[in-house]
Design a protein around this motif. Structure first.
Motif, PDB file in Angstrom:
ATOM      1  N   ALA A  88       0.841  -1.211   0.000  1.00 60.22           N
ATOM      2  CA  ALA A  88       0.000   0.000   0.000  1.00 60.22           C
ATOM      3  C   ALA A  88       0.866   1.247   0.000  1.00 60.22           C
ATOM      4  CB  ALA A  88      -0.906  -0.015   1.232  1.00 60.22           C
ATOM      5  N   ARG A  89       0.608   2.154  -0.904  1.00 59.98           N
ATOM      6  CA  ARG A  89       1.446   3.353  -1.006  1.00 59.98           C
ATOM      7  C   ARG A  89       0.637   4.642  -1.164  1.00 59.98           C
ATOM      8  NH1 ARG A  89       5.289   3.421  -5.321  1.00 59.98           N
ATOM      9  NH2 ARG A  89       6.674   4.608  -3.965  1.00 59.98           N
ATOM     10  N   HIS A  90      -0.687   4.583  -1.144  1.00 60.70           N
ATOM     11  CA  HIS A  90      -1.442   5.828  -1.297  1.00 60.70           C
ATOM     12  C   HIS A  90      -1.055   6.794  -0.174  1.00 60.70           C
ATOM     13  CE1 HIS A  90      -3.816   3.245  -4.024  1.00 60.70           C
ATOM     14  NE2 HIS A  90      -4.022   4.382  -4.665  1.00 60.70           N
ATOM     15  N   ALA A  91      -0.595   7.976  -0.558  1.00 57.81           N
ATOM     16  CA  ALA A  91       0.074   8.888   0.381  1.00 57.81           C
ATOM     17  C   ALA A  91      -0.840   9.330   1.526  1.00 57.81           C
ATOM     18  CB  ALA A  91       0.604  10.109  -0.372  1.00 57.81           C
ATOM     19  N   LEU A  92      -2.130   9.455   1.241  1.00 59.31           N
ATOM     20  CA  LEU A  92      -3.061   9.916   2.273  1.00 59.31           C
ATOM     21  C   LEU A  92      -3.120   8.939   3.448  1.00 59.31           C
ATOM     22  CD1 LEU A  92      -5.093  12.327   2.408  1.00 59.31           C
ATOM     23  CD2 LEU A  92      -6.848  10.727   1.687  1.00 59.31           C
ATOM     24  N   TYR A  93      -2.806   7.677   3.202  1.00 61.61           N
ATOM     25  CA  TYR A  93      -2.855   6.654   4.247  1.00 61.61           C
ATOM     26  C   TYR A  93      -1.465   6.311   4.762  1.00 61.61           C
ATOM     27  CZ  TYR A  93      -7.558   6.455   2.715  1.00 61.61           C
ATOM     28  OH  TYR A  93      -8.836   6.827   2.412  1.00 61.61           O
ATOM     29  N   SER A  94      -0.461   6.990   4.225  1.00 62.36           N
ATOM     30  CA  SER A  94       0.915   6.703   4.611  1.00 62.36           C
ATOM     31  C   SER A  94       1.502   7.822   5.460  1.00 62.36           C
ATOM     32  CB  SER A  94       1.758   6.512   3.340  1.00 62.36           C
ATOM     33  OG  SER A  94       3.094   6.222   3.638  1.00 62.36           O
ATOM     34  N   SER A  95       0.992   9.025   5.302  1.00 61.33           N
ATOM     35  CA  SER A  95       1.635  10.197   5.921  1.00 61.33           C
ATOM     36  C   SER A  95       0.619  11.112   6.590  1.00 61.33           C
ATOM     37  CB  SER A  95       2.378  10.981   4.832  1.00 61.33           C
ATOM     38  OG  SER A  95       2.684  12.280   5.270  1.00 61.33           O
ATOM     39  N   ASP A  96       0.835  11.377   7.865  1.00 61.75           N
ATOM     40  CA  ASP A  96       0.001  12.372   8.544  1.00 61.75           C
ATOM     41  C   ASP A  96       0.143  13.740   7.883  1.00 61.75           C
ATOM     42  OD1 ASP A  96      -1.019  10.615  10.413  1.00 61.75           O
ATOM     43  OD2 ASP A  96       0.394  11.166  11.990  1.00 61.75           O
ATOM     44  N   ALA A  97       1.375  14.093   7.535  1.00 61.29           N
ATOM     45  CA  ALA A  97       1.615  15.420   6.955  1.00 61.29           C
ATOM     46  C   ALA A  97       0.854  15.570   5.631  1.00 61.29           C
ATOM     47  CB  ALA A  97       3.120  15.631   6.751  1.00 61.29           C
ATOM     48  N   PHE A  98       0.869  14.529   4.810  1.00 61.82           N
ATOM     49  CA  PHE A  98       0.156  14.592   3.528  1.00 61.82           C
ATOM     50  C   PHE A  98      -1.349  14.709   3.761  1.00 61.82           C
ATOM     51  CE2 PHE A  98      -1.814  13.146  -0.356  1.00 61.82           C
ATOM     52  CZ  PHE A  98      -0.974  13.601  -1.361  1.00 61.82           C
ATOM     53  N   ALA A  99      -1.869  13.921   4.695  1.00 61.31           N
ATOM     54  CA  ALA A  99      -3.306  13.960   4.982  1.00 61.31           C
ATOM     55  C   ALA A  99      -3.703  15.334   5.509  1.00 61.31           C
ATOM     56  CB  ALA A  99      -3.679  12.859   5.986  1.00 61.31           C
ATOM     57  N   GLN A 100      -2.846  15.900   6.346  1.00 64.26           N
ATOM     58  CA  GLN A 100      -3.151  17.224   6.886  1.00 64.26           C
ATOM     59  C   GLN A 100      -3.133  18.276   5.782  1.00 64.26           C
ATOM     60  OE1 GLN A 100      -0.184  17.030   9.933  1.00 64.26           O
ATOM     61  NE2 GLN A 100      -1.527  15.894  11.335  1.00 64.26           N
ATOM     62  N   ALA A 101      -2.241  18.140   4.823  1.00 59.54           N
ATOM     63  CA  ALA A 101      -2.213  19.071   3.696  1.00 59.54           C
ATOM     64  C   ALA A 101      -3.470  18.932   2.832  1.00 59.54           C
ATOM     65  CB  ALA A 101      -0.956  18.835   2.860  1.00 59.54           C
ATOM     66  N   CYS A 102      -4.163  17.807   2.971  1.00 61.21           N
ATOM     67  CA  CYS A 102      -5.434  17.582   2.255  1.00 61.21           C
ATOM     68  C   CYS A 102      -6.638  17.904   3.141  1.00 61.21           C
ATOM     69  CB  CYS A 102      -5.522  16.145   1.768  1.00 61.21           C
ATOM     70  SG  CYS A 102      -4.316  15.713   0.497  1.00 61.21           S
ATOM     71  N   GLY A 103      -6.400  18.520   4.292  1.00 64.67           N
ATOM     72  CA  GLY A 103      -7.521  18.998   5.110  1.00 64.67           C
ATOM     73  C   GLY A 103      -8.009  18.033   6.171  1.00 64.67           C
TER      74      GLY A 103
END
Lengths: 343, 343, 343
Positions: B41-56
């Motif tokens: 699994a590599r979808h960034a939204l599920y891999s990184s808190d920082a990425f998810a936070q940048a997506c709101g």
């Protein structure tokens, strides 16, 4: 001088010796998740913070057996690296639940020594205690192992065989602070049976089975930092088989026992146990239990049930020993423990 | 009376019946790490808190399919322990992201029943909802299974077949609060393709393959507390094979689809799905996708893409059914879902 | 246009090119637990928050090699998807410990290019940096790989071979803020040996061995989001074998080296390394080390020890290369690193 650890031999132990074991360990949600991935564990108190809180605990603890494995694993380099056999357990008590974030270490005191008549091995009895980061004892148990002598000419020590309780008096069981089963949710727990529904002598076949893979038992055994070569190194035994850590079979059987004993939530006492036959990869482990005793506790709605948990390599239920008094070949484990369940 | 759970049989279900499933579960970073160890699994939204936070979002959620597996796993002892076949899914919607620390439980309502003409089995339709510790519904889906009758003389119920949507109307998809792809980072996400770059009818072969081991699918299935014997017990089937949990194939195929669909970040709708052929250890799973539809959403920069995800046991791409209308033998899974991606 | 990633070929690289790698990752207690389940890791600083705090750190960090694997894994789709061979490492330094909750990403700069005389492949040198969520560089290293050309007619670039240090000057090693071994607890750490007890040239056989299973190395490699097909797809190589990720062997050997080097706590420098022979499932990995150098550091009680770590597929100790100067067939790994230990 070699810097690697050869392990202790029988002549290296003395009565009263205290061994502080190395490699303290902080547990987290990671150990919890792995425990659930390695065993079909479903007891609700160890699966859900909300359920544990409804039972008066601050959060869902790490599984009692995971705590045991962590404490036990640390003793291996000092106690059983040169062990020929793990002979028994007694007087095991869980004294404090372990929560994510806790750091465990362990320490053992030598309480018994008896050289065998062959002069080549001896039995070592240790009382092991696991402590958390606040130096609170979270569990303790006695274990005895047969250990090789390195120097067969070393003199035999004065034999000391400790007087161990066959069964822990239920009055000595320690109930976790705050535990309250008055408002126990049987639906979320998975079964309707309270302690009053079980009869002493009742036998429960737990139906389900799990075929064990090498990767699984090795991951489990490493997770508890148990270093015994025989579990990991396929070149160690002449037959090329890796012996499965006995604790893996304990956890597998306990998890399987959910089906019929879903409400036997917390393990608080270990009266005894025998790894009756070795277990290897490819074995399909099943389990059955026998109700040995029941007792009241002071905690609201909480009873103590004494159970025999038997792991087997076939589908037999209720058969333990042959006419010769020896364990039947399909019996892998015979464990005697106290659990807490709604009264 | 036996205390173990024999599972429900066809005659045990009735229309309108609500079953609250047992064993709530708290998820943590441990489940996240295991999900990434079990699937590529590599979808960034599920891999990184920082990425998810940048997506709101407040943090990186637990993978949508992990949430599905947890909710689904709880239903197995009540719905599919005696199932002959898992026939289909419909009207699946993810309503709230699940974060580390959340506790999930699930509940199912029987919405359809139809005895088969052989009189020995019947089809049960349930609508299952997963709830978090605040009683918010985090996901729901309809599933139907063929279940054996225990008493073949039990009368057939009045047939009720629910009218299920073939496809979820994109207006009914629920977008997580705050989700915003306006400043989406395509470099960190791994691919430059936005929804506008995909055409309806486009087929994408995801190139990579993973050969499945017994230990892996069993660890995954246990992690979701799915208890179906057929996944764990090599002595259960006459051929000695352990059937791989269909959800394992779903997660494997979805993870493989990163290569070509890295920006199809969040799964929000499950329109349908079929486990076309059984999967066993040793199979090398590959995957391909077909773009079925595209839709706008009200969230900034967020589009909804409808995808067919097909898992196969060979390298074929785009081939689904034979001239007889049946799935080709290499097809393991045919899943129809809505995902959110940058518009 | 295909949407899947074919990877870069030799002609796609240019000197000075900076590649920001995809899929940032937040690590948690889950990654820590899995690391301990996959490797027999026992270094106390990575096992216990309390031990790490007693050494002046805020908590127990994620294992240095786990941090390396996360940073490395991200580079694979951009650097080594079409690599024929992983040729070497140099100038690796760990600059900041990584803690649970940190989010890592990585970036590589092309610092060398040299087409091979066969015209079909070339060597690419990259300097990779791993950053946390505060944009602090947590580690950096140089790696060079042999990469295929896609278009053999593409012109050869001007050869640039970077001048790389054979060994990191100990003055350039970065000691984590606050690290203090003045009150180091040798009992909890597991061995009494401080740096002064080791002599340059000393060779230590680490005794223990682990037989590797497919499920284990695949779970590890996925956990680091390394996507190279050769590790996962049994149909990829003509012989049907899955090549074990070289980093899996590094972590296995490092963990085994606890027995004899329990106090070589933190890895701070990677001078070089070679994956001498491929490793496949079923191999029993053992390890030995050689002390190459020792140095003082400015931190209280902290010394730096330079070690050669060798992983082997048999029980040999101290044998590295044959008379022809080539690695012996049993040598899997030859790693040269700096670790911090009590002086």
């Amino acid at each position: 001088m070699t810097k690697t650890n050869p392990g202790r031999f029988f002549e290296d132990y003395s009565i009263g010796q205290v061994i502080d074991h190395a490699v303290p360990r902080t547990v987290s949600g990671g150990e919890r998740a792995l425990y659930h991935a390695l065993y079909p564990a479903r007891h609700a108190l160890y699966s859900s913070d909300a359920f544990a809180q409804a039972c008066g605990l601050p959060a869902s603890p790490i599984d009692d057996l995971a705590a045991f494995h962590v404490v036990f694993g640390k003793t291996v380099p000092d106690v059983s690296l040169n062990a020929v056999a793990n002979l028994g357990y007694a007087e095991g008590r869980w004294l404090k639940p372990v929560f994510a974030g806790d750091t465990l270490r362990s320490s053992s005191e030598v309480i018994g020594l008896k050289q065998n008549s062959n002069g080549k091995t001896g039995v070592v009895y240790v009382r092991t205690r696991g402590m958390n980061q606040r130096d609170e004892v979270v569990m303790e148990y006695v274990r005895w192992v047969m250990v090789r002598k390195n120097n067969v000419d070393a003199p035999a020590p004065e034999p000391v065989v400790p007087d161990l309780a066959k069964v822990i008096d239920p009055a000595d069981l320690v109930i976790p602070d705050g535990l309250d089963f008055s408002d126990y949710d049987y639906t979320l727990a998975g079964e309707p049976h309270r302690m009053a529904d079980y009869e002493v002598g009742e036998v429960i076949g737990h139906v389900d089975g799990v075929t064990i893979e090498e990767a699984e038992h090795m991951m489990a055994t490493r997770l508890w930092q148990n270093t015994a070569k025989v579990h990991f190194d396929a070149t160690f035994r002449p037959d090329g088989q890796r012996l499965i850590y006995g604790g893996h079979v304990i956890s597998m059987a306990r998890a399987l026992s959910f089906n019929g004993l879903a409400n036997a939530q917390m393990i608080v006492g270990l009266n005894g146990g025998a790894h009756a036959n070795p277990c290897f990869s490819g074995t399909t482990v099943k389990a059955w239990s026998e109700v040995l005793d029941k007792a009241e506790t002071a905690a609201p709605g909480v009873g103590a049930i004494r159970l025999r948990l038997v792991a087997v390599s076939d589908a037999s239920v209720g058969e333990l020993k042959g006419e010769d008094g020896k364990y039947l070949p399909q019996v892998l484990l015979d464990l005697d423990y106290w659990a807490l369940m709604p009264a």
